[in-house]
Design a protein around this motif. Structure first.
Motif, short mmCIF file in Angstrom:
data_model
loop_
_atom_site.label_atom_id
_atom_site.label_comp_id
_atom_site.label_asym_id
_atom_site.label_seq_id
_atom_site.Cartn_x
_atom_site.Cartn_y
_atom_site.Cartn_z
N GLY A 104 -27.36 -12.44 -21.47
CA GLY A 104 -26.70 -13.92 -21.66
C GLY A 104 -26.01 -13.87 -23.13
O GLY A 104 -24.82 -14.40 -23.13
N ARG A 107 -23.09 -11.31 -22.67
CA ARG A 107 -21.69 -11.88 -21.69
C ARG A 107 -21.35 -13.27 -21.90
O ARG A 107 -20.52 -13.67 -21.26
CB ARG A 107 -22.01 -11.45 -20.56
CG ARG A 107 -22.24 -9.94 -19.98
CD ARG A 107 -21.99 -9.40 -18.62
NE ARG A 107 -23.43 -10.21 -18.27
CZ ARG A 107 -24.12 -9.59 -17.02
NH1 ARG A 107 -23.72 -8.62 -16.53
NH2 ARG A 107 -25.21 -10.29 -16.61
N GLY A 108 -22.57 -13.94 -22.50
CA GLY A 108 -22.41 -15.54 -22.46
C GLY A 108 -23.23 -16.10 -21.36
O GLY A 108 -23.22 -15.42 -20.14
N ASP A 110 -23.11 -18.47 -19.42
CA ASP A 110 -22.45 -19.07 -18.34
C ASP A 110 -21.74 -18.03 -17.48
O ASP A 110 -21.19 -18.22 -16.54
CB ASP A 110 -21.28 -20.16 -18.79
CG ASP A 110 -21.90 -21.38 -19.47
OD1 ASP A 110 -22.95 -21.75 -19.05
OD2 ASP A 110 -20.97 -21.94 -20.08
N ASN A 111 -21.57 -16.53 -17.78
CA ASN A 111 -20.88 -15.68 -16.97
C ASN A 111 -22.14 -14.92 -16.58
O ASN A 111 -21.72 -13.91 -15.83
CB ASN A 111 -20.20 -14.85 -18.34
CG ASN A 111 -19.14 -15.41 -19.01
OD1 ASN A 111 -18.52 -16.35 -18.32
ND2 ASN A 111 -18.86 -15.07 -20.01
N LEU A 112 -23.38 -15.33 -16.72
CA LEU A 112 -24.41 -14.62 -15.83
C LEU A 112 -24.26 -15.09 -14.29
O LEU A 112 -23.59 -16.14 -14.48
CB LEU A 112 -25.79 -14.71 -16.24
CG LEU A 112 -26.16 -14.29 -17.79
CD1 LEU A 112 -27.43 -14.99 -18.20
CD2 LEU A 112 -26.07 -12.80 -17.82
N GLU A 113 -24.78 -14.56 -13.63
CA GLU A 113 -24.81 -14.55 -12.21
C GLU A 113 -25.85 -15.84 -11.95
O GLU A 113 -26.67 -16.09 -12.69
CB GLU A 113 -25.39 -13.46 -11.08
CG GLU A 113 -24.49 -12.30 -11.23
CD GLU A 113 -25.09 -11.25 -10.33
OE1 GLU A 113 -26.09 -11.31 -9.76
OE2 GLU A 113 -24.57 -10.21 -10.29
N GLU A 114 -25.36 -16.79 -11.04
CA GLU A 114 -26.14 -17.90 -11.00
C GLU A 114 -27.78 -17.65 -10.79
O GLU A 114 -28.54 -18.35 -11.27
CB GLU A 114 -25.69 -18.73 -9.48
CG GLU A 114 -26.33 -20.10 -9.24
CD GLU A 114 -26.32 -21.18 -10.36
OE1 GLU A 114 -27.04 -21.88 -10.68
OE2 GLU A 114 -25.21 -21.06 -11.23
N ARG A 117 -29.38 -17.08 -14.00
CA ARG A 117 -29.81 -18.25 -14.76
C ARG A 117 -30.85 -19.01 -14.21
O ARG A 117 -31.76 -19.53 -14.89
CB ARG A 117 -28.29 -19.18 -14.86
CG ARG A 117 -27.41 -18.64 -15.54
CD ARG A 117 -26.05 -19.59 -15.86
NE ARG A 117 -25.52 -20.04 -14.87
CZ ARG A 117 -24.57 -19.56 -14.03
NH1 ARG A 117 -23.83 -18.82 -14.59
NH2 ARG A 117 -23.94 -20.13 -13.15
#
Length: 149
Positions: A104, A107-108, A110-114, A117
């Motif tokens: 995270g 890549r950020g 919010d850019n991780l796969e759901e 998260r």
């Protein structure tokens, strides 16, 4: 009031030193993944630790009054075994969460796969549950013995 060169309570120089480079995060992520793989294959794997139990009859024939030391040893073994199993599970979860957090940070979040998260927050909830249970048990023991008073 913060000085002009302070960013979020940290000087701009220190803030720059805290920035994680892509290379550093990738290296760290690989190390975390390696530790997790090692733990999975080791005797410290939560499943393997949990499977190492003994029965009370292994130490005596069931007559506690004939050999009370065996009963004491059994109770201590179970207490330590329970703690080690919990520690192993928590360690496993923490390492998995660190791996997701590093990805995270790289890549950020919010850019991780759901699913990643969701897994991260599930792990956080599990760890919080373990910590709350230990705290509750400690407070219950303190109130029984009067140590918390």
């Amino acid at each position: 009031m913060l000085p002009a060169d302070m960013v979020g309570g940290v000087s701009a120089t220190r803030a720059a030193n805290l920035e994680a480079s892509n290379e550093a995060l990738t290296t760290f992520m690989k190390r975390v993944d390696a530790v997790l793989r090692d733990l999975e294959g080791s005797a410290g794997n939560p499943t393997k630790v949990g499977a190492q139990e003994i029965k009370p009859t292994s130490l005596s024939s069931g007559a506690h009054d004939l050999f009370p030391e065996a009963r004491g040893l059994y109770l201590q073994y179970n207490r330590v075994h329970t703690e080690l199993t919990s520690l192993s599970k928590t360690l496993h979860l923490q390492i998995e969460a660190i791996g997701i957090a590093v990805q995270g940070a790289h890549r950020g979040f919010d850019n991780l796969e759901e699913e990643q998260r969701r897994r991260f927050w599930s792990i956080q909830a599990q760890i919080r549950g373990v910590q709350d249970a230990k705290r509750d048990k400690l407070h219950a023991n303190d109130s029984k013995t009067g140590a918390g008073l």
